[in-house]
Design an enzyme around this catalytic site. Sequence first.
Site, PDB file in Angstrom:
ATOM      1  N   GLN A 196       0.843  -1.209   0.000  1.00 51.50           N
ATOM      2  CA  GLN A 196       0.000   0.000   0.000  1.00 51.50           C
ATOM      3  C   GLN A 196       0.871   1.250   0.000  1.00 51.50           C
ATOM      4  OE1 GLN A 196      -2.684  -0.296   3.383  1.00 51.50           O
ATOM      5  NE2 GLN A 196      -4.067  -1.613   2.250  1.00 51.50           N
ATOM      6  N   TRP A 197       1.910   1.205   0.801  1.00 53.98           N
ATOM      7  CA  TRP A 197       2.780   2.375   1.008  1.00 53.98           C
ATOM      8  C   TRP A 197       3.475   2.791  -0.298  1.00 53.98           C
ATOM      9  CZ3 TRP A 197       4.858   2.967   6.478  1.00 53.98           C
ATOM     10  CH2 TRP A 197       5.629   4.115   6.622  1.00 53.98           C
ATOM     11  N   ILE A 198       3.943   1.775  -1.051  1.00 51.28           N
ATOM     12  CA  ILE A 198       4.752   2.062  -2.244  1.00 51.28           C
ATOM     13  C   ILE A 198       3.928   2.740  -3.341  1.00 51.28           C
ATOM     14  CG2 ILE A 198       4.425  -0.106  -3.559  1.00 51.28           C
ATOM     15  CD1 ILE A 198       7.835   1.509  -2.827  1.00 51.28           C
ATOM     16  N   ARG A 236       4.042   7.553  -4.946  1.00 52.63           N
ATOM     17  CA  ARG A 236       5.168   7.552  -5.878  1.00 52.63           C
ATOM     18  C   ARG A 236       6.120   8.705  -5.697  1.00 52.63           C
ATOM     19  NH1 ARG A 236       0.813   7.744 -10.416  1.00 52.63           N
ATOM     20  NH2 ARG A 236      -0.102   8.892  -8.673  1.00 52.63           N
ATOM     21  N   ALA A 249      15.975  -9.130  -0.670  1.00 52.26           N
ATOM     22  CA  ALA A 249      15.838 -10.556  -0.359  1.00 52.26           C
ATOM     23  C   ALA A 249      16.470 -11.414  -1.451  1.00 52.26           C
ATOM     24  CB  ALA A 249      14.365 -10.912  -0.175  1.00 52.26           C
ATOM     25  N   ARG A 301      12.520 -17.045  -1.829  1.00 46.18           N
ATOM     26  CA  ARG A 301      11.649 -16.113  -1.101  1.00 46.18           C
ATOM     27  C   ARG A 301      10.210 -16.117  -1.603  1.00 46.18           C
ATOM     28  NH1 ARG A 301      13.154 -10.218  -3.606  1.00 46.18           N
ATOM     29  NH2 ARG A 301      13.488 -10.890  -5.729  1.00 46.18           N
ATOM     30  N   ARG A 333      -3.354   8.215   4.784  1.00 42.48           N
ATOM     31  CA  ARG A 333      -3.056   6.996   5.544  1.00 42.48           C
ATOM     32  C   ARG A 333      -3.233   7.135   7.054  1.00 42.48           C
ATOM     33  NH1 ARG A 333      -3.529   3.208   1.610  1.00 42.48           N
ATOM     34  NH2 ARG A 333      -2.298   3.791  -0.212  1.00 42.48           N
TER      35      ARG A 333
END
Length: 301
Positions: A109-111, A114, A123, A196, A223
């Site tokens: 959600q955060w990404i 932009r 990873a 992963r 948010r």
Amino acid sequence: MPLTPDQLAEIEAARATPHPTLRAVSEGMEAHLYRAHPVLDHGFIRVIDYMGDDSAIVQAARVSYGAGTKHVQNDEGLIRYLMRHWHSTPFEMCEIKLHVKLPVFVARQWIRHRTANVNEYSARYSILDREFYIPAPDQLAAQSTVNNQGRGEVLTGEEAARVLELLKSDANRAYDHYEAMLSQDGQQGLARELARMNLPANIYTQWYWKVDLHNLFHFLRLRADPHAQYEIRVYAEAIAATVKDWVPLAYGAFEDYRMGGVTLSSKAIAVLKRRLAGETVTQEASGMSKGEWREFVEVWG
Ligand SMILES: Cc1cc2nc3c(=O)[nH]c(=O)nc-3n(C[C@H](O)[C@H](O)[C@H](O)COP(=O)(O)OP(=O)(O)OC[C@H]3O[C@@H](n4cnc5c(N)ncnc54)[C@H](O)[C@@H]3O)c2cc1C
């Protein structure tokens, strides 16, 4: 534990060796610098660096307005004017760099925001820790019956225990297989970048996130709002508490005009005027949809 003993020692060492500077310093922010604020069960936010303070916003605004700002009595008045009139670029003169540890589904959600710079834990390069977000009992809730994007009643008793058990056992089994797939005990194993892929979305990741104050306010507006999912909202609230100490005047204006304010459509303004004139206006006579009317009534009664 949000941070390892080594990381905590690093933070204390960094805080123990301040350097004199000619740059703008926000005393409120200095108190937060490097320190981790825990969020959820294994996450945190911490400020790595920042640029500017309330004065930087004022300074930038005075460049564009020059003598025109003289009628504004003080810095707070000018900042409130800028916020009220969506004059946003002076707020972009302040920046913040955060280190955030968060579950992958929150990161998704955060990404979507932009207008920030991100550098995430790899990873492909490193092995992820066995750390999963498991909701606290008061957040283990059923699907909302009125909001498709929300939760309803909190689960209790056997149902809560059943769901918790599934969450924990699935996460652990997936991590056991992740470890078993990685190269170990003389076996060839699978590359980290592939192993992963069976990990669940509640595993924790970390990133550095740098954003300017204007775009941070936009992020917080969306948010830290009650409609945002709880798991990202608690991060936004932790950041908001830090921003309040960093730029108290700008945060005050943001709280007043953005978080506490509402935008009125022309139809809503017309209904308010009719009501003030003594008329009883119904949804059908308002020209608004049922959804709009519900939101209007939530604010105006
Ligand atoms: C409660 C809630 C529910 C949501 N539900 C969903 C969902 O179901 N599905 C889904 O996909 N998303 C969903 N989102 C994500 C949402 O649609 C936005 O993608 C997200 O909030 C980021 O907002 P933004 O684009 O304004 O922010 P940023 O990306 O930070 O952009 C800030 C502003 O910069 C401008 N901007 C940035 N990039 C561009 C560009 N390339 N072109 C034009 N203008 C640009 C825009 O004005 C934008 O408002 C949801 C968000 C919230 C808060």
